[in-house]
Design a protein around this motif. Structure first.
Motif, PDB file in Angstrom:
ATOM      1  N   HIS A 299       1.111   8.471  -4.754  1.00 14.73           N
ATOM      2  CA  HIS A 299       1.557   7.164  -5.224  1.00 14.73           C
ATOM      3  C   HIS A 299       1.395   7.108  -6.744  1.00 14.73           C
ATOM      4  O   HIS A 299       0.439   7.665  -7.292  1.00 14.73           O
ATOM      5  CB  HIS A 299       0.704   6.072  -4.558  1.00 14.73           C
ATOM      6  N   PRO A 300       2.297   6.416  -7.452  1.00 11.58           N
ATOM      7  CA  PRO A 300       2.198   6.378  -8.917  1.00 11.58           C
ATOM      8  C   PRO A 300       1.144   5.411  -9.449  1.00 11.58           C
ATOM      9  O   PRO A 300       1.134   5.117 -10.653  1.00 11.58           O
ATOM     10  CB  PRO A 300       3.610   5.929  -9.333  1.00 11.58           C
ATOM     11  N   ILE A 301       0.233   4.928  -8.617  1.00  9.85           N
ATOM     12  CA  ILE A 301      -0.726   3.905  -9.012  1.00  9.85           C
ATOM     13  C   ILE A 301      -1.539   4.299 -10.247  1.00  9.85           C
ATOM     14  O   ILE A 301      -1.887   3.441 -11.061  1.00  9.85           O
ATOM     15  CB  ILE A 301      -1.670   3.563  -7.828  1.00  9.85           C
ATOM     16  N   ALA A 302      -1.848   5.573 -10.417  1.00  6.01           N
ATOM     17  CA  ALA A 302      -2.644   5.994 -11.572  1.00  6.01           C
ATOM     18  C   ALA A 302      -1.839   6.821 -12.572  1.00  6.01           C
ATOM     19  O   ALA A 302      -2.395   7.340 -13.529  1.00  6.01           O
ATOM     20  CB  ALA A 302      -3.861   6.796 -11.098  1.00  6.01           C
TER      21      ALA A 302
ATOM     22  N   GLY B 269      -6.929   5.611  -1.773  1.00  6.44           N
ATOM     23  CA  GLY B 269      -7.992   4.625  -1.612  1.00  6.44           C
ATOM     24  C   GLY B 269      -7.817   3.437  -2.545  1.00  6.44           C
ATOM     25  O   GLY B 269      -8.016   2.273  -2.132  1.00  6.44           O
ATOM     26  N   LEU B 270      -7.439   3.703  -3.793  1.00  8.05           N
ATOM     27  CA  LEU B 270      -7.205   2.611  -4.739  1.00  8.05           C
ATOM     28  C   LEU B 270      -6.067   1.717  -4.261  1.00  8.05           C
ATOM     29  O   LEU B 270      -6.143   0.480  -4.349  1.00  8.05           O
ATOM     30  CB  LEU B 270      -6.866   3.182  -6.116  1.00  8.05           C
ATOM     31  N   LEU B 271      -5.012   2.331  -3.774  1.00  9.91           N
ATOM     32  CA  LEU B 271      -3.869   1.551  -3.312  1.00  9.91           C
ATOM     33  C   LEU B 271      -4.267   0.627  -2.164  1.00  9.91           C
ATOM     34  O   LEU B 271      -3.912  -0.558  -2.149  1.00  9.91           O
ATOM     35  CB  LEU B 271      -2.750   2.489  -2.880  1.00  9.91           C
ATOM     36  N   ARG B 272      -5.010   1.153  -1.200  1.00 16.97           N
ATOM     37  CA  ARG B 272      -5.405   0.341  -0.050  1.00 16.97           C
ATOM     38  C   ARG B 272      -6.386  -0.763  -0.449  1.00 16.97           C
ATOM     39  O   ARG B 272      -6.383  -1.847   0.135  1.00 16.97           O
ATOM     40  CB  ARG B 272      -6.006   1.239   1.030  1.00 16.97           C
TER      41      ARG B 272
END
Length: 406
Positions: free
Chosen positions: A296-299, A353-356
């Motif tokens: 995921h591109p979250i970071a 984990g950050l996404l959830r």
């Protein structure tokens, strides 16, 4: 044709590795189905990527960065906070200041189009690198002695090693019988570029909204690249809007910190998933970049993962060549997988984990994560470690990431 390494796919990661190897004296042939002109156009890809400090060193070592530097916008500060389109931004936040860990920026934001232009310009003048495009690999036959890439038009390329750099839907990975584990997210990443009144001063902002993360990434010429992750059904409605209505929704989330904003260029949408190949190598065959892993591109770490693959694999292959070893030997390929797999799996787990944790609006969870951001913000040793990690300069680093020659 006879070469040392044949690549199936010539995207940003594959072409970066091909250039690094060719500059070190290893003969490479890159087969890509897209024309160089099409992949360098604005319509092909509207994304921009965060290039961490460690990744910039990789590109420098491969002679690519000089063609990109004028179009790179440095990231001097990173601000992370919880947000809501109606309630606004939480007063509890996490702030990274580059001055706390040195003089270098955390990284740079560069349009993928610009990166591809630089790669093709450098590839065209690199001795020992042959780019066949447009062309497609029909299959790769492998035995104990060689990998033979058979193209759709009947041409054959024999090599000591074949590398699949053909993306997360890799046909060559499937052909090799390498499975993948992972899942699709119920999110779509909407990407657009906006112009704004005031200068962003190199500040990158990530808001964690109920539908997903919303990143504002500083670009050159008073622009920001927006990476807006949203639930699929809502994303479809937003993408179906005309530009004026879409801009209203965008402004509601972007805020007024940079004054008035306007769309600059087309919008794009990308489905999101997490994927990890069960292994990265097979007989005279290896995976690299999105063919091996996607997150995921979250970071903003997707391309950086691929460039660390480049640094690690290039070092393994160049060292084997200097020792007179067979670069397609199982021991050489095991060394590559040993160097890269743990780092990639760990980062995939962290981003998931950050996404959830952040992609919800449950009040108790929201309160805990806001407190967590504020707590980290007040713990300098922890924050400094996370900042250096964001710069890609933590751990057992390959020579290129350390800024050393291959």
């Amino acid at each position: 044709m006879r070469t040392d390494v044949v690549f199936a796919g010539g995207g940003m990661v594959g072409l970066s590795l091909a250039i690094a190897l060719a500059r070190a004296g290893i003969q490479v042939v890159v087969v890509d189905r897209e024309t160089p002109e099409s992949v360098q156009s604005l319509a092909y890809d509207g994304r921009a990527s965060a290039i961490a400090l460690g990744s910039k060193r990789v590109l420098e070592g491969a002679g690519i960065w000089s063609e990109m530097a004028d179009h790179a916008s440095p990231i001097w500060d990173i601000r992370v906070a919880d947000g809501h389109p109606l309630r606004g931004v939480s007063p509890l936040f996490l702030h990274y200041d580059h001055a706390d860990v040195g003089e270098d920026p955390f990284g740079w934001i560069i349009e993928n189009r610009v990166t591809r232009q630089a790669l093709h310009k450098v590839a065209a003048r690199t001795d020992g690198l042959t780019l066949l495009a447009p062309a497609s690999v029909a299959r790769i036959d492998r035995d104990a002695d060689q990998a033979l890439a058979v193209l759709d038009d009947g041409r054959e390329i024999s090599a000591a090693l074949a590398i699949a750099a053909d993306g997360k839907f890799s046909k060559r990975r499937e052909e090799a019988g390498i499975g993948v584990s992972g899942w699709n997210y119920d999110q779509v990443s909407m990407v657009a570029t906006v112009r704004h009144e005031r200068d962003h001063d190199g500040v990158a902002v990530e808001l964690f909204l109920p539908g997903g993360p919303f990143a504002m990434l500083p670009m050159t010429e008073r622009r920001c690249n927006i990476v807006w992750s949203e639930q699929k059904d809502r994303a479809e409605r937003f993408m179906a809007m005309n530009d004026a209505d879409f801009l209203k929704e965008l402004t509601l989330r972007f805020g007024d910190w940079l004054g008035d904003i306007e769309l600059s260029g087309p919008r794009f949408a990308y489905p999101l998933s997490l994927q990890q190949a069960e292994r990265y190598t097979d007989r005279r065959f290896a995976l690299i970049g999105d063919a091996a892993h996607s997150i995921h591109p979250i970071a903003g770490q997707g391309l950086n993962m691929g460039l660390r693959d480049v640094a690690g694999f290039a070092e393994v292959l160049v060292d084997a060549t200097r020792l007179g070893l067979d670069i397609g030997a199982p021991s050489v390929l095991r060394d590559y997988e040993r160097r890269r797999r743990f780092d990639n799996v760990l980062l995939a787990a962290v981003t998931d984990g950050l996404l959830r944790l952040f992609s919800n609006d449950v009040p108790p969870v929201r309160a805990v994560r806001d407190l967590g951001l504020a707590t980290v913000n007040r713990l300098p040793p922890v924050k400094h470690f996370l900042m250096r990690h964001a710069m890609g300069v933590v751990g057992d680093l390959p020579r290129l990431v350390r800024g050393e020659a291959l």
